[in-house]
Enzyme design. Structure first.
Site, PDB file in Angstrom:
ATOM      1  N   ASP A  51      62.850  60.413  35.203  1.00 13.80           N
ATOM      2  CA  ASP A  51      62.025  59.343  35.763  1.00 13.80           C
ATOM      3  C   ASP A  51      60.538  59.626  35.574  1.00 13.80           C
ATOM      4  OD1 ASP A  51      64.216  57.907  36.648  1.00 13.80           O
ATOM      5  OD2 ASP A  51      64.187  58.798  38.656  1.00 13.80           O
ATOM      6  N   TYR A 106      67.777  72.072  37.872  1.00  8.40           N
ATOM      7  CA  TYR A 106      66.520  71.483  38.331  1.00  8.40           C
ATOM      8  C   TYR A 106      65.865  72.394  39.362  1.00  8.40           C
ATOM      9  CZ  TYR A 106      67.411  66.808  36.354  1.00  8.40           C
ATOM     10  OH  TYR A 106      67.615  65.742  35.510  1.00  8.40           O
TER      11      TYR A 106
END
Length: 263
Positions: A51, A106
């Site tokens: 994103d 992540y």
């Protein structure tokens, strides 16, 4: 031949990964660099379409080409800004960076000021294993059941780092998990409430919002039997340019930190 690239980028400089009309995106810049370098290619695929605001140290893209220049990361790096090709390797012809991924890692960087770190660590372990993450994702019609293989919480100076590894993630899943853990650390959400949310006991109107995208980093994407050796010249260029950005930002960050400590 099929060529895969391990790429890093500063997500704060882009409107996300995926190409969008009249907007600067990571994918758009890579394709522009390929075209400007004269490399003829087809079947461009990516592992993760991050994103807007999300950065990466180890995203992966792949192309099909007969041009040997594609195996030299510096050919594209000379035409890229805010994106760095760290490695370029030949892979099997049917390689797909998303479908072949074994797991993704992540990290989220969260200011630890005011947080009860031990409570964050305790609550984080509730997310391990298989759960329905509909309370911790932006539902887009996909199956919301996922499995988290690993979650670790540790501090780095005034920053709390939350590292999560899984085969796949839902939209905004990592950022919503992080926000829930932050609320736990602030005493505004309990471990029991998180457990209930994972069991589906929640009101849709009261879902946990996502943490800001700027704190999220896609660290690595792992593959079975495929390694990405870092190119020495590409690594030097990456470190030099990122260190300069770090120097510029750390001054302002620690100025604000010191203002808090001095009062």
């Amino acid at each position: 031949m099929r060529v895969a690239f391990k790429i890093a980028y500063d997500g704060t400089r882009f409107h996300g990964f995926q190409r969008q009309p009249n907007l600067r995106t990571v994918e758009g810049e890579i394709i522009k660099a390929l075209n400007n370098s004269g490399i003829m290619y087809s079947d461009f695929k990516s592992a993760s379409r991050t994103d807007r605001g999300v950065s990466a140290l180890g995203n992966v893209v792949a192309i099909t080409t007969e041009d040997e220049k594609a195996l030299n990361p510096m050919v594209l790096n000379a035409r890229l800004e805010d994106v760095w090709i760290l490695s370029a390797i030949e892979v099997p012809q049917d390689f797909h960076p998303r479908f072949w991924a074994k797991s993704k890692v992540y990290r989220y960087y969260l200011p630890s000021i005011g947080l009860e770190v031990e409570k964050v660590k305790e609550c984080s372990q509730l997310f391990l294993g298989v759960h329905d993450f509909s309370a911790f994702s932006r539902v887009d019609g996909r199956d919301t059941v996922r499995s988290i293989d690993r979650i670790e919480v540790f501090t780095l100076g005034p920053i709390l780092i939350i590292e999560i590894e899984a085969k796949s993630f839902l939209w905004e899943m990592v950022r919503r998990i992080v926000k829930a853990l932050e609320l736990c650390g602030l005493g505004r959400l309990s471990c029991e409430e998180i457990k209930e949310m994972l069991e589906g006991k929640f009101e849709k109107s009261k879902k946990v919002p996502p943490a800001p995208p700027e704190g999220l980093l896609l660290v690595d994407i792992k593959y079975e039997g495929i390694e990405f050796p870092l190119n020495d010249k590409a690594l030097k260029k990456f470190k030099r340019e990122v260190e300069e950005r770090f120097r510029q930002k750390i001054m302002g960050a620690y100025l604000l930190w010191d203002m808090i400590q001095l009062l």
